[in-house]
Design an enzyme around this catalytic site. Structure first.
Site, PDB file in Angstrom:
ATOM      1  N   GLU A 101     -28.591 -11.179  30.147  1.00 24.70           N
ATOM      2  CA  GLU A 101     -28.899 -10.207  29.085  1.00 24.70           C
ATOM      3  C   GLU A 101     -28.205 -10.614  27.787  1.00 24.70           C
ATOM      4  O   GLU A 101     -27.069 -11.080  27.811  1.00 24.70           O
ATOM      5  CB  GLU A 101     -28.407  -8.829  29.553  1.00 24.70           C
ATOM      6  CG  GLU A 101     -28.834  -7.673  28.688  1.00 24.70           C
ATOM      7  CD  GLU A 101     -28.401  -6.312  29.280  1.00 24.70           C
ATOM      8  OE1 GLU A 101     -28.657  -6.042  30.478  1.00 24.70           O
ATOM      9  OE2 GLU A 101     -27.800  -5.543  28.528  1.00 24.70           O
ATOM     10  N   ASP A 103     -27.523  -8.769  24.111  1.00 29.71           N
ATOM     11  CA  ASP A 103     -27.629  -7.404  23.561  1.00 29.71           C
ATOM     12  C   ASP A 103     -27.255  -7.237  22.106  1.00 29.71           C
ATOM     13  O   ASP A 103     -26.190  -7.701  21.690  1.00 29.71           O
ATOM     14  CB  ASP A 103     -26.591  -6.482  24.240  1.00 29.71           C
ATOM     15  CG  ASP A 103     -26.922  -6.153  25.653  1.00 29.71           C
ATOM     16  OD1 ASP A 103     -28.093  -6.105  25.988  1.00 29.71           O
ATOM     17  OD2 ASP A 103     -25.957  -5.934  26.424  1.00 29.71           O
ATOM     18  N   GLU A 105     -26.679  -3.581  20.153  1.00 29.41           N
ATOM     19  CA  GLU A 105     -26.731  -2.119  20.282  1.00 29.41           C
ATOM     20  C   GLU A 105     -26.183  -1.521  19.001  1.00 29.41           C
ATOM     21  O   GLU A 105     -25.121  -1.918  18.529  1.00 29.41           O
ATOM     22  CB  GLU A 105     -25.887  -1.634  21.467  1.00 29.41           C
ATOM     23  CG  GLU A 105     -26.585  -1.765  22.794  1.00 29.41           C
ATOM     24  CD  GLU A 105     -25.805  -1.106  23.934  1.00 29.41           C
ATOM     25  OE1 GLU A 105     -24.989  -0.187  23.683  1.00 29.41           O
ATOM     26  OE2 GLU A 105     -26.001  -1.531  25.069  1.00 29.41           O
ATOM     27  N   HIS A 118     -22.911  -3.444  18.134  1.00 23.73           N
ATOM     28  CA  HIS A 118     -22.226  -3.882  19.340  1.00 23.73           C
ATOM     29  C   HIS A 118     -23.042  -5.040  19.935  1.00 23.73           C
ATOM     30  O   HIS A 118     -24.266  -4.937  20.020  1.00 23.73           O
ATOM     31  CB  HIS A 118     -22.203  -2.667  20.271  1.00 23.73           C
ATOM     32  CG  HIS A 118     -21.676  -2.901  21.637  1.00 23.73           C
ATOM     33  ND1 HIS A 118     -20.388  -2.611  21.997  1.00 23.73           N
ATOM     34  CD2 HIS A 118     -22.284  -3.387  22.745  1.00 23.73           C
ATOM     35  CE1 HIS A 118     -20.216  -2.892  23.276  1.00 23.73           C
ATOM     36  NE2 HIS A 118     -21.344  -3.368  23.756  1.00 23.73           N
ATOM     37  N   THR A 119     -22.396  -6.137  20.309  1.00 25.69           N
ATOM     38  CA  THR A 119     -23.124  -7.253  20.933  1.00 25.69           C
ATOM     39  C   THR A 119     -22.473  -7.610  22.263  1.00 25.69           C
ATOM     40  O   THR A 119     -21.271  -7.396  22.458  1.00 25.69           O
ATOM     41  CB  THR A 119     -23.120  -8.517  20.042  1.00 25.69           C
ATOM     42  OG1 THR A 119     -21.769  -8.980  19.886  1.00 25.69           O
ATOM     43  CG2 THR A 119     -23.725  -8.252  18.675  1.00 25.69           C
ATOM     44  N   ASN A 120     -23.285  -8.159  23.170  1.00 27.45           N
ATOM     45  CA  ASN A 120     -22.746  -8.571  24.463  1.00 27.45           C
ATOM     46  C   ASN A 120     -23.646  -9.659  25.042  1.00 27.45           C
ATOM     47  O   ASN A 120     -24.823  -9.761  24.666  1.00 27.45           O
ATOM     48  CB  ASN A 120     -22.679  -7.366  25.414  1.00 27.45           C
ATOM     49  CG  ASN A 120     -21.639  -7.518  26.511  1.00 27.45           C
ATOM     50  OD1 ASN A 120     -21.046  -8.581  26.705  1.00 27.45           O
ATOM     51  ND2 ASN A 120     -21.408  -6.438  27.256  1.00 27.45           N
ATOM     52  N   ASN A 128     -19.074  -8.010  29.904  1.00 27.78           N
ATOM     53  CA  ASN A 128     -17.675  -7.957  29.451  1.00 27.78           C
ATOM     54  C   ASN A 128     -17.370  -8.959  28.344  1.00 27.78           C
ATOM     55  O   ASN A 128     -16.292  -9.534  28.305  1.00 27.78           O
ATOM     56  CB  ASN A 128     -16.694  -8.201  30.605  1.00 27.78           C
ATOM     57  CG  ASN A 128     -16.897  -7.210  31.736  1.00 27.78           C
ATOM     58  OD1 ASN A 128     -17.167  -6.035  31.478  1.00 27.78           O
ATOM     59  ND2 ASN A 128     -16.801  -7.679  32.963  1.00 27.78           N
ATOM     60  N   ARG A 129     -18.335  -9.197  27.478  1.00 29.30           N
ATOM     61  CA  ARG A 129     -18.113 -10.137  26.386  1.00 29.30           C
ATOM     62  C   ARG A 129     -18.488  -9.461  25.068  1.00 29.30           C
ATOM     63  O   ARG A 129     -19.293  -9.956  24.298  1.00 29.30           O
ATOM     64  CB  ARG A 129     -18.959 -11.389  26.585  1.00 29.30           C
ATOM     65  CG  ARG A 129     -18.663 -12.138  27.863  1.00 29.30           C
ATOM     66  CD  ARG A 129     -19.230 -13.526  27.819  1.00 29.30           C
ATOM     67  NE  ARG A 129     -18.957 -14.228  29.045  1.00 29.30           N
ATOM     68  CZ  ARG A 129     -19.824 -14.344  30.046  1.00 29.30           C
ATOM     69  NH1 ARG A 129     -21.027 -13.797  29.960  1.00 29.30           N
ATOM     70  NH2 ARG A 129     -19.489 -15.016  31.129  1.00 29.30           N
ATOM     71  N   GLU A 130     -17.868  -8.306  24.839  1.00 29.55           N
ATOM     72  CA  GLU A 130     -18.255  -7.495  23.695  1.00 29.55           C
ATOM     73  C   GLU A 130     -17.656  -8.007  22.387  1.00 29.55           C
ATOM     74  O   GLU A 130     -16.476  -8.349  22.331  1.00 29.55           O
ATOM     75  CB  GLU A 130     -17.781  -6.047  23.883  1.00 29.55           C
ATOM     76  CG  GLU A 130     -18.346  -5.342  25.101  1.00 29.55           C
ATOM     77  CD  GLU A 130     -17.549  -5.595  26.382  1.00 29.55           C
ATOM     78  OE1 GLU A 130     -16.566  -6.381  26.346  1.00 29.55           O
ATOM     79  OE2 GLU A 130     -17.901  -5.011  27.413  1.00 29.55           O
ATOM     80  N   ASP A 194     -21.657  10.767  24.900  1.00 36.59           N
ATOM     81  CA  ASP A 194     -20.421  10.784  25.688  1.00 36.59           C
ATOM     82  C   ASP A 194     -19.502   9.600  25.339  1.00 36.59           C
ATOM     83  O   ASP A 194     -18.335   9.608  25.688  1.00 36.59           O
ATOM     84  CB  ASP A 194     -20.740  10.807  27.200  1.00 36.59           C
ATOM     85  CG  ASP A 194     -21.720   9.728  27.614  1.00 36.59           C
ATOM     86  OD1 ASP A 194     -22.518   9.264  26.766  1.00 36.59           O
ATOM     87  OD2 ASP A 194     -21.679   9.325  28.792  1.00 36.59           O
ATOM     88  N   TRP A 195     -20.002   8.574  24.638  1.00 39.56           N
ATOM     89  CA  TRP A 195     -19.120   7.447  24.283  1.00 39.56           C
ATOM     90  C   TRP A 195     -19.379   6.800  22.930  1.00 39.56           C
ATOM     91  O   TRP A 195     -18.512   6.129  22.371  1.00 39.56           O
ATOM     92  CB  TRP A 195     -19.162   6.355  25.355  1.00 39.56           C
ATOM     93  CG  TRP A 195     -20.535   5.733  25.545  1.00 39.56           C
ATOM     94  CD1 TRP A 195     -21.491   6.164  26.406  1.00 39.56           C
ATOM     95  CD2 TRP A 195     -21.098   4.613  24.852  1.00 39.56           C
ATOM     96  NE1 TRP A 195     -22.620   5.387  26.297  1.00 39.56           N
ATOM     97  CE2 TRP A 195     -22.404   4.417  25.359  1.00 39.56           C
ATOM     98  CE3 TRP A 195     -20.620   3.742  23.861  1.00 39.56           C
ATOM     99  CZ2 TRP A 195     -23.245   3.400  24.890  1.00 39.56           C
ATOM    100  CZ3 TRP A 195     -21.459   2.724  23.398  1.00 39.56           C
ATOM    101  CH2 TRP A 195     -22.754   2.561  23.918  1.00 39.56           C
TER     102      TRP A 195
END
Ligand SMILES: *[C@@H]1O[C@H](CO)[C@@H](O)[C@H](O)[C@H]1NC(C)=O
Length: 275
Positions: A101, A103, A105, A118-120, A128-130, A194-195
């Site tokens: 994936e 990403d 966001e 936000h990228t990953n 876990n590579r934000e 929520d986040w």
């Protein structure tokens, strides 16, 4: 034939490709609405796609085709005004439990406060590579292009053709790299209050619903064509040219707000090898 002649051939070819995108770009051909019960629309003869979110549901779409490498461009205009709590996700993803994936966001915010981009990168089901960024413009005022260049050597995230992040293929160092599974393009607009905004402190204001994000000018350039074009400009597809390298540094210095590679709290015993 010398390089000059190659260039002469390349220019009309690129014009033709651009014209083809311009004349025949029809989002109905490339995408299908996947969820949202009438909240997503393809309008203007396929030139515009909109997603919306209200208290009952968000919405989403995906590409009809799968892609294995390429440069994928889309222009997005994000939810304006008070978008706190909303997330617009735009990403490539393969299927299965060991999925890959890539990403983008976009985390909404109160009017006038900055969105977070936000990228990953996930390989074989592990992310876990934000890395997170602020943008240097208001992403709700107009359309801006968000691109992913994905080839066997690296993944480059671009905003308005400015590279903001590079994820290199370091399989030689044991870092899994997505290069075997074809991916589909996906996007969705959903509630994540929520986040998403200030860590979940600010909730979605449903009196402002429905929230809408828009998409246009989709274009895919095959990885082979992208590298031909890169060679034409005197560089290889594996490296950024000096100008792009400088711009990448500029963005990372001024606009990056989180990088897993410098998060010592998270990695007290040393960073992942790609860092
Ligand atoms: C929202 O605005 C606040 C205040 O400027 C900022 O700290 C935060 O990073 C912004 N973005 C999100 C998604 O919370």
């Amino acid at each position: 034939m010398d390089t000059h002649n190659h260039l002469l051939l390349l220019v009309p070819l690129l014009l033709l490709i651009n014209m083809a995108t311009f004349c025949f770009g029809d989002l109905r051909k490339d995408f299908e609405i996947t969820w949202g019960n009438g909240r997503a629309h393809i309008l203007d003869n396929g030139k515009l796609l909109t997603l919306s979110l209200d208290k009952a549901s968000g919405s989403g779409f995906q590409s009809k085709r799968e892609y294995l490498f390429g440069k994928i461009d889309m222009q997005l205009k994000l939810v304006p005004g008070n978008s706190a709590g909303t997330v617009t996700a735009y990403y490539l993803s393969s299927k299965g439990s060991a999925w890959d994936e890539i990403d983008f966001e976009f985390l909404g915010n109160l009017s006038g406060d900055p969105y977070i981009l936000h990228t990953n990168v996930f390989s074989h089901g592990k992310g876990n590579r934000e890395q997170q960024f602020y943008l240097w413009f208001d992403p709700t005022a107009d359309f801006h292009s968000y691109s992913i260049l994905w080839n066997p050597k690296h993944i480059v995230f671009y905003v308005d053709e400015i590279p903001i992040r590079v994820f290199k293929n370091l399989e030689s160092k044991g870092v899994p790299f997505p290069n075997k599974q074809p991916m589909r393009i996906h996007s969705s607009l959903w509630n994540a209050d929520d986040w998403a905004t200030r860590g979940g402190l600010i909730k979605t204001d449903w009196t402002k619903a429905p929230f809408t994000a828009s998409y246009r000018n989709f274009k895919v350039t095959a990885a082979a064509a992208a590298s031909t074009a890169a060679r034409g400009s005197g560089r290889t597809s594996e490296e950024l040219d000096a100008r792009s390298e400088n711009r990448l540094k500029w963005v990372q210095k001024k606009y990056m707000i989180y990088n897993y590679c410098t998060d010592t709290k998270r990695f007290p015993h040393g960073f992942p090898p790609e860092c």
